[in-house]
Motif scaffolding. Structure first.
Motif, mmCIF file in Angstrom:
data_model
loop_
_atom_site.group_PDB
_atom_site.id
_atom_site.type_symbol
_atom_site.label_atom_id
_atom_site.label_comp_id
_atom_site.label_asym_id
_atom_site.label_seq_id
_atom_site.Cartn_x
_atom_site.Cartn_y
_atom_site.Cartn_z
ATOM 1 N N ALA A 186 0.724 -1.239 -0.069
ATOM 2 C CA ALA A 186 0.106 0.039 -0.001
ATOM 3 C C ALA A 186 0.832 1.135 -0.032
ATOM 4 N N GLU A 187 2.120 1.200 0.902
ATOM 5 C CA GLU A 187 2.817 2.408 0.910
ATOM 6 C C GLU A 187 4.284 1.953 1.504
ATOM 7 N N ALA A 188 5.379 2.744 1.120
ATOM 8 C CA ALA A 188 6.608 2.235 1.864
ATOM 9 C C ALA A 188 7.072 3.630 2.116
ATOM 10 N N VAL A 189 8.166 3.571 3.087
ATOM 11 C CA VAL A 189 8.859 4.353 3.470
ATOM 12 C C VAL A 189 10.295 4.234 3.698
ATOM 13 N N LEU A 190 11.260 5.033 3.056
ATOM 14 C CA LEU A 190 12.567 4.633 3.127
ATOM 15 C C LEU A 190 13.221 5.650 3.634
ATOM 16 N N LEU A 191 14.101 5.532 4.552
ATOM 17 C CA LEU A 191 14.810 6.455 5.351
ATOM 18 C C LEU A 191 16.556 6.070 4.988
ATOM 19 N N TYR A 192 17.433 7.111 4.584
ATOM 20 C CA TYR A 192 18.658 6.824 4.283
ATOM 21 C C TYR A 192 19.505 7.968 4.592
ATOM 22 N N ASP A 193 20.979 7.867 4.718
ATOM 23 C CA ASP A 193 21.664 9.127 4.860
ATOM 24 C C ASP A 193 22.488 9.289 3.173
ATOM 25 N N PRO A 194 22.136 10.354 2.639
ATOM 26 C CA PRO A 194 22.713 10.359 1.372
ATOM 27 C C PRO A 194 24.226 10.441 1.321
ATOM 28 N N GLU A 195 24.813 10.816 2.417
ATOM 29 C CA GLU A 195 26.190 11.017 2.620
ATOM 30 C C GLU A 195 26.948 9.633 2.409
ATOM 31 N N ILE A 196 26.058 8.653 2.727
ATOM 32 C CA ILE A 196 26.724 7.282 2.185
ATOM 33 C C ILE A 196 26.218 6.992 1.050
ATOM 34 N N GLU A 197 27.136 6.964 0.183
ATOM 35 C CA GLU A 197 27.110 6.930 -1.357
ATOM 36 C C GLU A 197 26.350 5.658 -1.740
ATOM 37 N N LEU A 198 26.836 4.680 -1.174
ATOM 38 C CA LEU A 198 26.478 3.293 -1.860
ATOM 39 C C LEU A 198 24.861 2.953 -1.301
ATOM 40 N N ASP A 199 24.627 3.483 -0.181
ATOM 41 C CA ASP A 199 23.073 3.461 0.390
ATOM 42 C C ASP A 199 22.054 4.492 -0.285
ATOM 43 N N ALA A 200 22.731 5.667 -0.873
ATOM 44 C CA ALA A 200 21.932 6.630 -1.813
ATOM 45 C C ALA A 200 21.815 5.922 -3.231
ATOM 46 N N MET A 201 22.731 5.082 -3.778
ATOM 47 C CA MET A 201 22.378 4.380 -4.891
ATOM 48 C C MET A 201 21.211 3.253 -4.806
ATOM 49 N N HIS A 202 21.485 2.622 -3.885
ATOM 50 C CA HIS A 202 20.468 1.656 -3.622
ATOM 51 C C HIS A 202 18.964 2.118 -3.447
ATOM 52 N N ALA A 203 18.733 3.290 -2.649
ATOM 53 C CA ALA A 203 17.744 3.966 -2.479
ATOM 54 C C ALA A 203 17.195 4.579 -3.747
ATOM 55 N N ALA A 204 18.128 4.906 -4.763
ATOM 56 C CA ALA A 204 17.648 5.429 -6.057
ATOM 57 C C ALA A 204 16.738 4.139 -6.854
ATOM 58 N N LEU A 205 17.197 2.921 -6.347
ATOM 59 C CA LEU A 205 16.532 1.885 -7.155
ATOM 60 C C LEU A 205 15.367 1.566 -6.461
ATOM 61 N N PHE A 206 14.897 2.196 -5.557
ATOM 62 C CA PHE A 206 13.678 1.885 -4.814
ATOM 63 C C PHE A 206 12.445 3.066 -5.337
ATOM 64 N N THR A 207 12.993 3.672 -6.360
ATOM 65 C CA THR A 207 12.093 4.916 -6.647
ATOM 66 C C THR A 207 10.951 4.347 -7.419
ATOM 67 N N ARG A 208 9.888 4.461 -6.512
ATOM 68 C CA ARG A 208 8.189 3.890 -6.974
ATOM 69 C C ARG A 208 7.381 4.904 -6.673
ATOM 70 N N SER A 209 6.151 4.877 -7.111
ATOM 71 C CA SER A 209 5.111 5.776 -6.940
ATOM 72 C C SER A 209 4.590 5.646 -5.469
ATOM 73 N N ASN A 210 4.773 4.325 -4.907
ATOM 74 C CA ASN A 210 4.107 4.277 -3.718
ATOM 75 C C ASN A 210 5.256 4.184 -2.554
ATOM 76 N N VAL A 211 6.601 4.654 -2.768
ATOM 77 C CA VAL A 211 7.592 4.675 -1.805
ATOM 78 C C VAL A 211 8.040 6.242 -1.892
ATOM 79 N N MET A 212 7.890 6.654 -0.364
ATOM 80 C CA MET A 212 8.186 7.797 -0.007
ATOM 81 C C MET A 212 9.733 7.603 0.643
ATOM 82 N N LYS A 213 10.618 8.403 -0.066
ATOM 83 C CA LYS A 213 12.055 8.362 0.468
ATOM 84 C C LYS A 213 12.350 9.736 1.172
#
Length: 311
Positions: A186-213
């Protein structure tokens, strides 16, 4: 029937993996169970109210988050009376195990998730990956992830060289690519630190209409203990359950960092490393005025004031 107070007040610290699982099963009593899924995983269930929190956690990290080495989900079950299903891994496995797949298959076949009015999946890092990947077992569920990996398949994420041993493990079979498994959520929330470059790259793969980053700068690899210390995760999950979580409400929750001394120290270290003299002065003055600073902030303030006068 096992008394709730006995469950949530029990001390599981100092126990080995097998002993911990056995003790957890005793505590669950008639309200649930602890079932080992092979040598490296276990499932713990405590049934209460019609909201089910499904957490994925690592056994090795339980003592870091709980003095009693209890699963994080137990604290939410105690506070809100929720049901809790905890999947525990002996080490970081990303829960890539046929026995775990089979366990979720059984839950689906038994209509387990249909018995609850609401299902929320939660995890961080490797466990955040699992929370997203296995959420497909409960269509319509909500998902909260902290710094999750999308996959460790080298064909997709060869740039992530932190977990090379996991490249031998398949991330392309069942419950595989985590972002795709969120399609039924139904919805997803993703929290991450953009200073951790590899975490930010993984977060980019989760770009979906039902995901709030949502970015949590300066928390680094300590995002879960930091947010737990601030009381953010508990309130975030409560808002998700009540359908009240928005980007604004999450930003308001994250304002708690302004009263968190370890977070303010991280900001101070970054400002000094970047030689931001005037910003460091303002930061120290603000922390000291709100009485959340200490000797470190006074020393930094004195040093930066002297630097400013020299320049």
């Amino acid at each position: 029937m096992q008394d709730s107070a006995d469950i949530f007040d029990a001390d599981l610290s100092g126990l080995g993996w097998a002993e911990w699982c056995e003790r957890a099963n005793e505590l669950a009593g008639d309200d649930g169970y602890a079932e080992q899924l092979g040598d490296r995983h276990a499932a713990l269930l405590i049934e209460r109210k019609p909201t089910l929190l499904v957490t994925f956690e690592s056994f090795s990290r339980l003592p870091e988050l709980s003095p009693q080495a209890q699963p994080f989900g137990w604290s939410m079950a105690k506070a809100l009376g929720w049901s809790h299903l905890g999947l525990i891994s002996a080490t970081d496995t990303w829960f890539r195990d046929a026995r775990v797949y089979g366990y979720f298959d059984r839950l689906i076949d038994d209509g387990f998730f249909d018995e609850f009015e609401q299902v929320i999946f939660y995890g961080t890092g490797p466990c955040g990956y699992a929370a997203a990947a296995f959420s497909v077992a409960a269509p319509g569920a909500k998902v909260v992830m902290l710094s999750p990996q999308a996959t460790l398949d080298p064909r997709v994420a060869e740039w992530d060289d932190r977990f090379l041993r996991m490249r031998r493990v398949s991330f392309s079979d069942r419950y595989g690519y985590a972002p795709d498994m969120l399609d039924a959520a139904a919805e997803a929330v993703l929290l991450y630190d953009p200073e951790i470059e590899l975490d930010a790259m993984h977060a980019a793969l989760f770009t979906r209409s039902n995901v709030m980053k949502f970015r949590t700068r300066y928390l680094g690899y300590q995002i879960e203990p930091a947010l737990l210390r601030m009381g953010v995760i508990q309130r975030l999950l409560a808002q998700v359950s009540a359908n009240k979580l928005t980007r604004l409400s999450l930003a308001q929750l994250y304002r708690r960092r302004r009263q968190d001394t370890p977070y303010l120290i991280s900001v101070l270290q970054r400002l000094m490393a970047d030689d931001r003299i005037h910003l460091t002065i303002l930061h120290c003055q603000n922390a000291l005025a709100r009485k959340v600073g200490g000797p470190r902030f006074r020393r930094a303030l004195s040093l930066m004031r002297a630097r400013a006068q020299e320049e």
